[in-house]
Design a protein around this motif. Sequence first.
Motif, PDB file in Angstrom:
ATOM      1  N   ASP A  28       0.845  -1.181   0.000  1.00  0.00           N
ATOM      2  CA  ASP A  28       0.000   0.000   0.000  1.00  0.00           C
ATOM      3  C   ASP A  28       0.887   1.241   0.000  1.00  0.00           C
ATOM      4  O   ASP A  28       2.048   1.177   0.401  1.00  0.00           O
ATOM      5  CB  ASP A  28      -0.898  -0.003   1.244  1.00  0.00           C
ATOM      6  N   CYS A  29       0.340   2.356  -0.462  1.00  0.00           N
ATOM      7  CA  CYS A  29       1.045   3.628  -0.439  1.00  0.00           C
ATOM      8  C   CYS A  29      -0.006   4.721  -0.277  1.00  0.00           C
ATOM      9  O   CYS A  29      -1.008   4.720  -0.993  1.00  0.00           O
ATOM     10  CB  CYS A  29       1.833   3.822  -1.727  1.00  0.00           C
ATOM     11  N   TYR A  30       0.210   5.621   0.679  1.00  0.00           N
ATOM     12  CA  TYR A  30      -0.798   6.653   0.943  1.00  0.00           C
ATOM     13  C   TYR A  30      -0.154   7.862   1.625  1.00  0.00           C
ATOM     14  O   TYR A  30       0.993   7.811   2.064  1.00  0.00           O
ATOM     15  CB  TYR A  30      -1.913   6.094   1.824  1.00  0.00           C
TER      16      TYR A  30
ATOM     17  N   ILE B  48       4.265  10.695   3.492  1.00  0.00           N
ATOM     18  CA  ILE B  48       4.041   9.686   2.460  1.00  0.00           C
ATOM     19  C   ILE B  48       4.432   8.361   3.099  1.00  0.00           C
ATOM     20  O   ILE B  48       5.570   8.202   3.544  1.00  0.00           O
ATOM     21  CB  ILE B  48       4.900   9.939   1.214  1.00  0.00           C
ATOM     22  N   LYS B  49       3.500   7.433   3.157  1.00  0.00           N
ATOM     23  CA  LYS B  49       3.765   6.147   3.801  1.00  0.00           C
ATOM     24  C   LYS B  49       3.618   5.035   2.763  1.00  0.00           C
ATOM     25  O   LYS B  49       2.673   5.012   1.995  1.00  0.00           O
ATOM     26  CB  LYS B  49       2.801   5.921   4.952  1.00  0.00           C
ATOM     27  N   THR B  50       4.586   4.140   2.774  1.00  0.00           N
ATOM     28  CA  THR B  50       4.574   2.986   1.885  1.00  0.00           C
ATOM     29  C   THR B  50       4.658   1.739   2.750  1.00  0.00           C
ATOM     30  O   THR B  50       5.549   1.628   3.587  1.00  0.00           O
ATOM     31  CB  THR B  50       5.774   3.030   0.918  1.00  0.00           C
ATOM     32  N   VAL B  51       3.735   0.836   2.531  1.00  0.00           N
ATOM     33  CA  VAL B  51       3.718  -0.412   3.289  1.00  0.00           C
ATOM     34  C   VAL B  51       4.348  -1.490   2.411  1.00  0.00           C
ATOM     35  O   VAL B  51       3.870  -1.769   1.312  1.00  0.00           O
ATOM     36  CB  VAL B  51       2.277  -0.808   3.688  1.00  0.00           C
ATOM     37  N   ILE B  52       5.434  -2.064   2.896  1.00  0.00           N
ATOM     38  CA  ILE B  52       6.156  -3.112   2.169  1.00  0.00           C
ATOM     39  C   ILE B  52       6.082  -4.373   3.001  1.00  0.00           C
ATOM     40  O   ILE B  52       6.355  -4.345   4.200  1.00  0.00           O
ATOM     41  CB  ILE B  52       7.623  -2.706   1.938  1.00  0.00           C
TER      42      ILE B  52
END
Length: 72
Positions: A25-27, A39-43
């Motif tokens: 996800d990225c939001y 800006i948050k990116t879920v890896i």
Amino acid sequence: MDKEKVKKMLCEAIDNIPECADVEDCYTEYSYGDCKAYIKTVIKVKDETEDNKIKFHDIAHNAFNTDMGFIS
């Protein structure tokens, strides 16, 4: 920090995502009325084997060969 430096860091981060992980996800996160946003990116590790977790954490902790230290 300027936009070009941030762009370079984000591109390097994306390029350094190991084969054992995917972007889930990225939001953008912000609070109404606040003057900051994130800006948050879920890896996430694809196959949660111990080897994949270790590989993923090694890459995350050594991100960009900078002084980021042990940020999880």
